[in-house]
Design a protein around this motif. Sequence first.
Motif, PDB file in Angstrom:
ATOM      1  N   MET A   1     -43.320  43.487  47.455  1.00  0.00           N
ATOM      2  CA  MET A   1     -44.225  43.442  46.355  1.00  0.00           C
ATOM      3  C   MET A   1     -45.385  42.692  46.922  1.00  0.00           C
ATOM      4  O   MET A   1     -45.679  41.506  47.016  1.00  0.00           O
ATOM      5  CB  MET A   1     -43.798  42.772  45.047  1.00  0.00           C
TER       6      MET A   1
ATOM      7  N   GLU B   1     -38.583  40.006  44.109  1.00  0.00           N
ATOM      8  CA  GLU B   1     -39.760  41.146  44.306  1.00  0.00           C
ATOM      9  C   GLU B   1     -39.206  42.538  45.170  1.00  0.00           C
ATOM     10  O   GLU B   1     -39.630  43.418  45.163  1.00  0.00           O
ATOM     11  CB  GLU B   1     -40.779  40.462  45.054  1.00  0.00           C
TER      12      GLU B   1
ATOM     13  N   THR C   1     -49.352  52.810  45.844  1.00  0.00           N
ATOM     14  CA  THR C   1     -49.890  51.747  44.756  1.00  0.00           C
ATOM     15  C   THR C   1     -49.858  50.260  45.522  1.00  0.00           C
ATOM     16  O   THR C   1     -50.993  49.688  44.990  1.00  0.00           O
ATOM     17  CB  THR C   1     -48.821  52.052  43.309  1.00  0.00           C
ATOM     18  N   ASP C   2     -48.744  50.041  45.680  1.00  0.00           N
ATOM     19  CA  ASP C   2     -48.772  48.464  45.737  1.00  0.00           C
ATOM     20  C   ASP C   2     -49.844  47.859  46.992  1.00  0.00           C
ATOM     21  O   ASP C   2     -50.362  46.919  47.262  1.00  0.00           O
ATOM     22  CB  ASP C   2     -47.394  48.075  46.265  1.00  0.00           C
TER      23      ASP C   2
ATOM     24  N   CYS D   1     -53.547  48.850  45.229  1.00  0.00           N
ATOM     25  CA  CYS D   1     -53.757  47.392  44.461  1.00  0.00           C
ATOM     26  C   CYS D   1     -54.386  46.511  45.382  1.00  0.00           C
ATOM     27  O   CYS D   1     -54.362  45.350  45.273  1.00  0.00           O
ATOM     28  CB  CYS D   1     -52.439  47.146  43.922  1.00  0.00           C
TER      29      CYS D   1
ATOM     30  N   SER E   1     -44.480  52.603  46.600  1.00  0.00           N
ATOM     31  CA  SER E   1     -44.543  51.299  47.159  1.00  0.00           C
ATOM     32  C   SER E   1     -45.871  50.907  48.191  1.00  0.00           C
ATOM     33  O   SER E   1     -46.089  49.998  48.475  1.00  0.00           O
ATOM     34  CB  SER E   1     -43.194  51.114  47.691  1.00  0.00           C
TER      35      SER E   1
ATOM     36  N   HIS F   1     -48.683  42.136  47.306  1.00  0.00           N
ATOM     37  CA  HIS F   1     -49.939  41.670  46.790  1.00  0.00           C
ATOM     38  C   HIS F   1     -50.557  40.274  47.468  1.00  0.00           C
ATOM     39  O   HIS F   1     -49.791  39.818  48.106  1.00  0.00           O
ATOM     40  CB  HIS F   1     -50.101  41.726  45.266  1.00  0.00           C
TER      41      HIS F   1
END
Length: 616
Positions: free
Chosen positions: A443, A469, A501-502, A506, A498, A445
Amino acid sequence: MNRHADTVGDPAQAVSHLTPELWERANRRLVRKALAEFAHERLLTPRPAGDGRWAVRADDGTVEYRFAATVMSLDHWHIGEVTRHGPCGEALPLDALEFVTEMRGSLGLSDEILPVYLEEITSTLASLAYKLGRRQAGAAELATAGFQEIEAAMTEGHPCFVANSGRIGYGIDDHHRYAPEAAAPVRLIWLAAHRDHATFTCSRDIDYERLMRGELGEEVLARFAGTLAGLGLDLADYLLVPVHPWQWWNRISVTFAAEVAGRRLVCLGLGDDEHLAQQSVRTFFNASEPSRHYVKTALSVLNMGFMRGLSAAYMEGTPAINDWLADLIEGDEVLRATRLTIIRERAAVGYRNRLYEAATDRHSPYRKMLAALWRESPVAGLEPGRRPVTMASLLHTDDEGRSFAAALIEQSGLTPEVWLRRYLDAYLVPLLHAFYAYDLAFMPHGENVILVLDGGAVERVIFKDIAEEIVVMDPDADLPPEVRRIRAEVPEEHRLLSIFTDVFDCFLRFLNAVLATNGVLDEDVFWRTVAGCVAAYQRSVPRLADRFRRYDLFAGTHPLSCLNRLQLRDNRQMVDLTDPSAALQTAGELVNPIARFAPVAQVVSGAAVAAVRPES
């Protein structure tokens, strides 16, 4: 500036940031973001209004929002000043709360969710007003600041979520004490938890005694032992648990009162070290001894779609998962070459209240009230002359709109394109290889990634927040028993999200917009550089060619997966972490910005090689 000393005990001073001027500025910013992200997720459909302007009408048609905007790659809406107009065209003040209620039908807000979401929006506005009211370092000044100064200076929060600083449960005094932007030193409360009701697990290279001596020191341990002895109790019968002060005062001392009365839990008082809350709210950096571990604590506060507790049962497997991932990285030549590291979650402790466990299911917040983990500090492993910064800082702009990333690029002495490629080689390549070689997704971010800088250039990255995560998307993957909880069955068509999007939608979507609107790097150059990084990685690992074809990162489009839609649907439990794909909310397709730069086969000296296709 730390306002803690000035505000504690003074109810008027505690709300000194809630002024008409700061509230109006916060509303302007949040309405602009709401229009941009809700338009991106296709909850709202702006219509052209002439002269490069756009308009969005409220559900009942009586109110209209007008704004100038540029629609960038990945349907990113870069919106300028917004005005609001009544039924006769009269100007109305911008108000994010009224915006939400005017658009509640379009946003799909139920009667149950609406008031909670309004509270989250209010809290986000108050947090933003607090940040706007303090002295803010300019981008150039921040580019030379320390790790925790930069952490506390972040103003935006998660770039996608509109209500991203809800923190429902915090009072205004708690905000001043514990919010990361307050930068107020915090001393953790320590409990002794009887071993019959508590569990401790750790990595193979540490044990409980060594951890506690390293974290607390002999003097504090002796003090805690003396406190227990004064009650006729023995420290050897207990495990020590660090607790967020808010959690002690508002939850443990009340909800677990029977455990305290029965001496199954004993409050030992404050530790000596001062800590600073991180962007993740419940994680603390040790400011007194920066080489000591981060401490992640249970916090029964609702923030951005989740109650931020920690499950004792879930924490039990955390160190083993971190050891497994560290071994995987060390054993893979591609990952080693990127110099990727993780800051391991080396130990975890949790208290199991048997009555609440018998009365609830595994999702219940009552099972997530008392646990903690210790995560390595990135400071201890830094090479001389290197410094860490949160990756979230790359999206930061100061009061004058100047970009922190642009300041780093200037400091590095590199061209923007070269700077970007070095960053991508450090950040994106490990994510690509984890996916293609191991079906493993992070994850990644901004808050979960630490950049290690050499001057202003990104040299390598550190991933954190591992056990909660990461996911292995092959349900048949051969994993050790203690690691198998990270397996999840993700449909084929969702796996590449994954990355799409991530990473793309994002994070890189926003970084592209920051650099382009600051005149640092053209959009085409940005995405061509991303494509070049992907293509170079794929050329370097020909054994994975079948996987590259199966999961085509240069596909023309990909599904638009929507994060705000998750929160608008259920802002208490957006996603079941054991089945992350089940909750996905999609809204059509996005054009893949690197598709037009896809590699094409060329023949050079009789050998087939790949090159990045130039812009058509």
